[in-house]
Write a protein that holds these residues in place. Structure first.
Motif: not given
Length: 380
Positions: A202-229
């Motif tokens: 249990t990670a207080t106070p993170a548990l139950g909170q809902s920030p909007q998650f984003w992935v940022h990337g500069s190439t057609a690499g792991p970051s872009a693929r992970l955001a899609g996945k």
């Protein structure tokens, strides 16, 4: 006939330090700009993460995000991006969870993969490096300039970049943990995190909170693929790596899988922008930009942004100017209508659902005025 909806604009702030200005001045300017941006109608206020740069005070985005959220009322506040290798996943979850608990429905957490090169001379992850066998050429795609990629460092990795990695506890290959770290951080918020032995945490106070998650990337690499996945929204960096922005977005869309929070791909594209009442004034106050970018891209660290009348004292030699040529070439500079037209071209060529605006100038008043003029011309 109804007008098409206005594409949202948001702010990316590095808290630049100008010549004859302290880091405290720069950070207070960030808070003032956040308040003005909210009043002007910008949707998000995101903070970058840079270290050991004389010309950038934005080194602690989680702390600064709390200050920005406290100074504003409705604008979404977040990071673009939190560089995961600089922290442990639990630290990030607890920091952002704290802010999300105090400012519900206003926090964005952007994941970034940037890390140390694996060997001297190899470009940092997320940065393109042109082939020695083939010189790529600049393209124009649907009116958008897509420049040739530029080399990042040189044959020898700058000492300051090595020192930064050492002080932050980075090591070659640590970005290989990126996907696991992203999933662990999200798991702390959702309650799905488990240790290797299956223990619940249990990670207080993170548990139950809902920030909007984003992935940022500069190439057609792991970051872009992970955001899609993972079915997360993706931040594409035209302002950092304009040569590969279209490829990174295409890779993201090709790998996108709908998620509970996002049914279709969603992209925000960053752009360097400087607006003034007329083009001459915009280009005058924009002097010094190439020199400032060179400090970051060369690995030596950004210089305090020079005053327009002093910019000539920092003139780049031809080799240094070539290293950063793509950045001035893709910066949108001019009067409000010129810049708006350029940003519409960027949006059309990328298919972005949002645009992320970053503006650097010596005088904080010129930065604030640039955002205000753009907001009015864009129709926020």
């Amino acid at each position: 006939m109804p007008k098409p909806p206005v594409i949202p604009l948001s702010v990316l702030d590095l808290s630049p330090v100008s010549a004859n200005q302290s880091s405290g001045d720069a950070l207070r300017s960030t808070l003032a700009l956040a308040v003005a941006s909210e009043a002007a109608g910008y949707s998000r206020y995101w903070l970058a993460e840079h270290h050991l740069n004389d010309g950038v005070a934005g080194s602690a985005p989680h702390v600064l995000a709390g200050l920005v959220a406290s100074a504003t009322k409705t604008i979404r506040v977040g990071t673009a991006a939190t560089l995961l290798g600089n922290y442990r996943p639990l630290q990030i979850a607890e920091s952002i969870g704290t802010l999300a608990a105090v400012f519900p429905d206003r926090l964005d957490l952007g994941f970034g993969r940037s890390g140390p090169p694996k060997s001297p001379g190899e470009p940092a992850p997320g940065q393109p490096s042109p082939s020695v066998d083939q010189e790529p050429e600049e393209r124009v795609v649907e009116g958008l300039v897509v420049p040739a990629p530029r080399p990042i460092f040189g044959a020898v990795l700058p000492r300051k970049f090595r020192l930064q990695s050492e002080l932050l506890g980075r090591f070659p290959g640590d970005t290989d943990n990126f996907e696991n770290d992203v999933q662990d951080i999200i798991g702390f918020f959702t309650g799905d995190y488990r240790t290797r032995h299956g223990e619940e945490v249990t990670a207080t106070p993170a548990l139950g909170q809902s920030p909007q998650f984003w992935v940022h990337g500069s190439t057609a690499g792991p970051s872009a693929r992970l955001a899609g996945k993972l079915g997360l929204p993706f931040g594409a960096n035209y302002h950092v790596a304009p040569a590969t922005v279209l490829d990174s977005i295409a890779e993201y869309r090709a790998h996108f899988k709908p998620s509970e929070s996002l049914q279709e791909p969603h992209v925000i594209v960053s752009a360097d922008v400087l607006v003034a009442p007329d083009e001459y004034s915009a280009r005058r106050i924009g002097r010094g930009y190439a020199q400032w970018v060179h400090g970051i891209r060369s690995g030596q660290g950004a210089i305090p942004y020079p005053a327009p009348e002093d910019a000539a004292d920092f003139a780049l030699d031809p080799e240094a100017a070539d290293l950063v040529k793509d950045r001035p070439d893709t910066r949108f500079v001019g009067d409000p209508h010129q810049v708006s037209d350029g940003l519409r071209t960027l949006q059309r060529a990328t298919g972005a659902q949002e645009l992320l605006i970053t503006t650097i100038a010596h005088d904080p008043a010129d930065r604030e005025n640039s955002y205000q003029l753009l907001a009015e011309a864009w129709g926020l």
